[in-house]
Scaffold this active site. Structure first.
Site, PDB file in Angstrom:
ATOM      1  N   LYS A  14      52.697 -10.263   9.971  1.00  0.00           N
ATOM      2  CA  LYS A  14      51.445 -10.679   9.346  1.00  0.00           C
ATOM      3  C   LYS A  14      51.339 -10.176   7.910  1.00  0.00           C
ATOM      4  O   LYS A  14      50.970 -10.934   7.015  1.00  0.00           O
ATOM      5  CB  LYS A  14      50.245 -10.194  10.165  1.00  0.00           C
ATOM      6  CG  LYS A  14      50.172 -10.796  11.553  1.00  0.00           C
ATOM      7  CD  LYS A  14      48.956 -10.319  12.337  1.00  0.00           C
ATOM      8  CE  LYS A  14      48.900  -8.830  12.551  1.00  0.00           C
ATOM      9  NZ  LYS A  14      49.913  -8.288  13.473  1.00  0.00           N
ATOM     10  N   ARG A  89      40.076  -8.901  16.490  1.00  0.00           N
ATOM     11  CA  ARG A  89      40.997  -8.453  17.537  1.00  0.00           C
ATOM     12  C   ARG A  89      40.415  -8.589  18.930  1.00  0.00           C
ATOM     13  O   ARG A  89      41.106  -8.343  19.906  1.00  0.00           O
ATOM     14  CB  ARG A  89      41.401  -6.993  17.290  1.00  0.00           C
ATOM     15  CG  ARG A  89      42.324  -6.874  16.107  1.00  0.00           C
ATOM     16  CD  ARG A  89      42.925  -5.506  16.027  1.00  0.00           C
ATOM     17  NE  ARG A  89      43.902  -5.485  14.940  1.00  0.00           N
ATOM     18  CZ  ARG A  89      44.545  -4.422  14.546  1.00  0.00           C
ATOM     19  NH1 ARG A  89      44.337  -3.285  15.152  1.00  0.00           N
ATOM     20  NH2 ARG A  89      45.406  -4.481  13.564  1.00  0.00           N
ATOM     21  N   ARG A 128      60.441  -0.260  10.842  1.00  0.00           N
ATOM     22  CA  ARG A 128      59.373   0.003   9.867  1.00  0.00           C
ATOM     23  C   ARG A 128      58.962   1.468   9.901  1.00  0.00           C
ATOM     24  O   ARG A 128      58.659   2.065   8.862  1.00  0.00           O
ATOM     25  CB  ARG A 128      58.174  -0.911  10.156  1.00  0.00           C
ATOM     26  CG  ARG A 128      57.058  -0.778   9.133  1.00  0.00           C
ATOM     27  CD  ARG A 128      55.997  -1.825   9.333  1.00  0.00           C
ATOM     28  NE  ARG A 128      55.111  -1.476  10.433  1.00  0.00           N
ATOM     29  CZ  ARG A 128      54.117  -2.231  10.853  1.00  0.00           C
ATOM     30  NH1 ARG A 128      53.884  -3.411  10.287  1.00  0.00           N
ATOM     31  NH2 ARG A 128      53.343  -1.848  11.847  1.00  0.00           N
ATOM     32  N   ARG A 134      54.294   5.889   9.261  1.00  0.00           N
ATOM     33  CA  ARG A 134      53.253   5.700  10.276  1.00  0.00           C
ATOM     34  C   ARG A 134      53.758   6.209  11.619  1.00  0.00           C
ATOM     35  O   ARG A 134      54.758   5.728  12.143  1.00  0.00           O
ATOM     36  CB  ARG A 134      52.868   4.223  10.385  1.00  0.00           C
ATOM     37  CG  ARG A 134      52.067   3.730   9.213  1.00  0.00           C
ATOM     38  CD  ARG A 134      51.706   2.273   9.330  1.00  0.00           C
ATOM     39  NE  ARG A 134      51.068   1.950  10.605  1.00  0.00           N
ATOM     40  CZ  ARG A 134      50.590   0.753  10.903  1.00  0.00           C
ATOM     41  NH1 ARG A 134      50.687  -0.234  10.037  1.00  0.00           N
ATOM     42  NH2 ARG A 134      50.035   0.533  12.068  1.00  0.00           N
ATOM     43  N   ARG A 146      50.591  -0.350  22.151  1.00  0.00           N
ATOM     44  CA  ARG A 146      49.986  -1.277  21.177  1.00  0.00           C
ATOM     45  C   ARG A 146      50.239  -2.731  21.579  1.00  0.00           C
ATOM     46  O   ARG A 146      49.344  -3.570  21.468  1.00  0.00           O
ATOM     47  CB  ARG A 146      50.533  -1.009  19.775  1.00  0.00           C
ATOM     48  CG  ARG A 146      50.008   0.283  19.182  1.00  0.00           C
ATOM     49  CD  ARG A 146      50.767   0.713  17.958  1.00  0.00           C
ATOM     50  NE  ARG A 146      50.622  -0.230  16.869  1.00  0.00           N
ATOM     51  CZ  ARG A 146      51.479  -0.328  15.853  1.00  0.00           C
ATOM     52  NH1 ARG A 146      52.539   0.458  15.793  1.00  0.00           N
ATOM     53  NH2 ARG A 146      51.276  -1.201  14.896  1.00  0.00           N
TER      54      ARG A 146
END
Length: 190
Positions: A14, A89, A128, A134, A146
């Site tokens: 995204k 969401r 990532r 993160r 998640r």
């Protein structure tokens, strides 16, 4: 006004695709993750609360998210439209967004949903995590959580927009440019 919900699970691409869409269509990027990180960086109580939920791989409560989004929309001067990245969401957030946009005499033009298999998502997020810093991208159990939260709580939002005739699924695996061209074909038809 062109208002797009860019939708998909964590790691679907995204953020990557939203940059291209923003450049092409001159839309304002509205990412709840960015809003949360801004508040965290400023040390606000809202930021700390949001980070607690994010670190656990859970969704931030609706009332917190909706207030931040409304403020962003209200303070944006003369927008061509918005690209909603990571929001709504939940179906409750989708309904609240619809009500909010009605107050501004606009609506969602369409949802573009990036469809990516779970194993590919895990690979992307772990990769990532090596560069992003993160913590939620570096722990497989948090990633699994998640993805499960997305399936249980977020995926119903797609049905909400599908029932309105605004749902457009895009295969989210392949070259970034190929995926972007598929998105543009949808957007140019809205």
């Amino acid at each position: 006004m062109l208002n797009i919900v860019l939708f998909g699970p964590p790691g679907a691409g995204k953020g990557t695709q939203s940059e291209k869409i923003i450049d092409q269509y001159n839309l304002v990027h509205l990412s709840t993750g960015d809003l949360f990180r801004k508040h965290l960086g400023e040390g606000t109580e809202l930021g700390k609360l949001a980070q607690k939920y994010m670190d656990e791989g859970n969704l931030v409560p609706d009332e917190v998210v909706i207030g931040m989004v409304k403020d962003k929309i209200a303070t944006t001067i003369d927008p061509q439209g918005f690209i909603f990245d990571g929001f709504p969401r939940t179906v409750a957030q989708a309904v609240a967004l619809e009500d909010m946009l009605n107050d501004f005499d606009t609506s969602i033009s369409g949802m573009i949903a990036l469809d990516v298999p779970d194993e590919e998502l895990k690979t992307r997020l772990l990769e990532r995590g090596k560069t992003s810093g993160r913590s939620d991208d570096q722990d497989e159990s948090k990633i699994d959580n998640r993805i499960q939260v997305y399936k249980n709580e977020t995926l119903p939002v797609a049905e909400f927009y599908e029932n309105q005739g605004k749902y457009n699924k895009i295969h989210g695996v392949g070259a970034i440019e190929e995926i972007y061209l598929a998105i543009r074909r949808v957007m140019d038809g809205l």
